[in-house]
Design a protein around this motif. Sequence first.
Motif, PDB file in Angstrom:
ATOM      1  N   HIS A  65      -7.931  -7.876 -44.792  1.00 14.57           N
ATOM      2  CA  HIS A  65      -7.673  -7.913 -43.124  1.00 14.57           C
ATOM      3  C   HIS A  65      -7.388  -9.249 -43.101  1.00 14.57           C
ATOM      4  CE1 HIS A  65     -12.957  -6.708 -43.694  1.00 14.57           C
ATOM      5  NE2 HIS A  65     -12.300  -5.953 -44.075  1.00 14.57           N
ATOM      6  N   GLU A  66      -7.805  -8.685 -41.699  1.00 19.12           N
ATOM      7  CA  GLU A  66      -6.485 -10.088 -40.773  1.00 19.12           C
ATOM      8  C   GLU A  66      -7.344 -10.690 -39.024  1.00 19.12           C
ATOM      9  OE1 GLU A  66      -2.134 -10.723 -39.052  1.00 19.12           O
ATOM     10  OE2 GLU A  66      -2.913  -8.209 -39.518  1.00 19.12           O
ATOM     11  N   SER A  67      -7.813 -11.691 -39.589  1.00 16.98           N
ATOM     12  CA  SER A  67      -8.106 -11.214 -37.634  1.00 16.98           C
ATOM     13  C   SER A  67      -6.956 -11.919 -37.337  1.00 16.98           C
ATOM     14  CB  SER A  67      -8.566 -14.111 -38.224  1.00 16.98           C
ATOM     15  OG  SER A  67      -9.164 -14.001 -39.404  1.00 16.98           O
ATOM     16  N   VAL A  68      -7.516 -11.498 -36.240  1.00 12.67           N
ATOM     17  CA  VAL A  68      -6.843 -11.228 -34.268  1.00 12.67           C
ATOM     18  C   VAL A  68      -7.461 -11.304 -33.071  1.00 12.67           C
ATOM     19  CG1 VAL A  68      -5.115  -9.581 -35.715  1.00 12.67           C
ATOM     20  CG2 VAL A  68      -6.809  -8.555 -34.550  1.00 12.67           C
ATOM     21  N   LYS A  69      -6.689 -12.564 -32.189  1.00 14.97           N
ATOM     22  CA  LYS A  69      -7.000 -12.575 -31.076  1.00 14.97           C
ATOM     23  C   LYS A  69      -7.156 -11.407 -30.199  1.00 14.97           C
ATOM     24  CE  LYS A  69      -8.253 -16.698 -29.023  1.00 14.97           C
ATOM     25  NZ  LYS A  69      -8.057 -17.842 -28.053  1.00 14.97           N
ATOM     26  N   GLU A  70      -8.235 -10.687 -29.976  1.00 17.26           N
ATOM     27  CA  GLU A  70      -8.301  -9.828 -28.170  1.00 17.26           C
ATOM     28  C   GLU A  70      -8.778 -10.061 -27.396  1.00 17.26           C
ATOM     29  OE1 GLU A  70      -8.575  -6.088 -30.806  1.00 17.26           O
ATOM     30  OE2 GLU A  70      -6.565  -6.290 -31.241  1.00 17.26           O
ATOM     31  N   ASN A  71      -8.010 -10.388 -25.840  1.00 14.10           N
ATOM     32  CA  ASN A  71      -9.162 -10.430 -24.287  1.00 14.10           C
ATOM     33  C   ASN A  71      -9.696 -11.590 -25.121  1.00 14.10           C
ATOM     34  OD1 ASN A  71      -7.945  -8.337 -23.723  1.00 14.10           O
ATOM     35  ND2 ASN A  71      -9.559  -7.118 -24.825  1.00 14.10           N
ATOM     36  N   GLY A  72      -9.016 -12.894 -25.786  1.00 12.47           N
ATOM     37  CA  GLY A  72      -9.968 -13.770 -26.463  1.00 12.47           C
ATOM     38  C   GLY A  72     -10.808 -14.441 -27.697  1.00 12.47           C
ATOM     39  N   VAL A  73     -11.740 -13.210 -28.096  1.00 11.22           N
ATOM     40  CA  VAL A  73     -12.467 -12.929 -28.923  1.00 11.22           C
ATOM     41  C   VAL A  73     -11.273 -12.816 -30.379  1.00 11.22           C
ATOM     42  CG1 VAL A  73     -14.106 -11.677 -29.656  1.00 11.22           C
ATOM     43  CG2 VAL A  73     -13.905 -11.831 -27.344  1.00 11.22           C
ATOM     44  N   VAL A  74     -11.907 -13.236 -31.442  1.00  8.93           N
ATOM     45  CA  VAL A  74     -11.492 -13.685 -32.016  1.00  8.93           C
ATOM     46  C   VAL A  74     -12.696 -12.708 -32.906  1.00  8.93           C
ATOM     47  CG1 VAL A  74     -10.955 -14.475 -34.885  1.00  8.93           C
ATOM     48  CG2 VAL A  74     -10.229 -15.407 -32.368  1.00  8.93           C
TER      49      VAL A  74
END
Length: 190
Positions: free
Chosen positions: A84-93
């Motif tokens: 998996h990868e943690s990504v931040k999109e629109n201020g949400v991880v």
Amino acid sequence: MKPIARRTLARTALAAALAAAAPTLTACGENLGAGPQLNVVSGYIQMGASPDSPAAGYFTVTGGPRDVQLMAVTADLAQRVEMHESVKENGVVTMKPLASAPVPAKGKLEFKPGGKHLMIWNINPAAVRAGKLPMAFVFTNNNNERILFDLVIKPAPVAPAGEATMDHSKMDHGAMDMGGGSPAADAAKK
């Protein structure tokens, strides 16, 4: 000097020269002139906050002479392992599954907290007691080369009073195959 004495002296000198060179030759190992080798060099597993929550795996791979892809990580003593990868999109991880991860030639690939990581479900209690989980890392070179490496198992972190640790058990992993792994892991088993 007699011929026999000269041969004995020559053999003794040759043996002494080889003995002196032996530490230098053995320090080269089997990698003599081959350059950097693809290898898993370190890693650990952080157990989940509760027995039902998955553990997280972190590790470092050093690249060999050419670019490769890490296609899967498997463990016979766990029900399921996913990359998996943690990504931040629109201020949400959020977490997203990875089908593969690049390992650059002579570089390194890191799975670390806050970035790429493994999600590991239901580790066999015997492995937890032993403090390590044998894992196979599957790459795109040499007919899906597998590197075996034991990841050390660390206990679940204790959250400070009033704070909760991240619980992955409520996340929707239903789109993944519950029978053994991700599509990449299933492909690696073929």
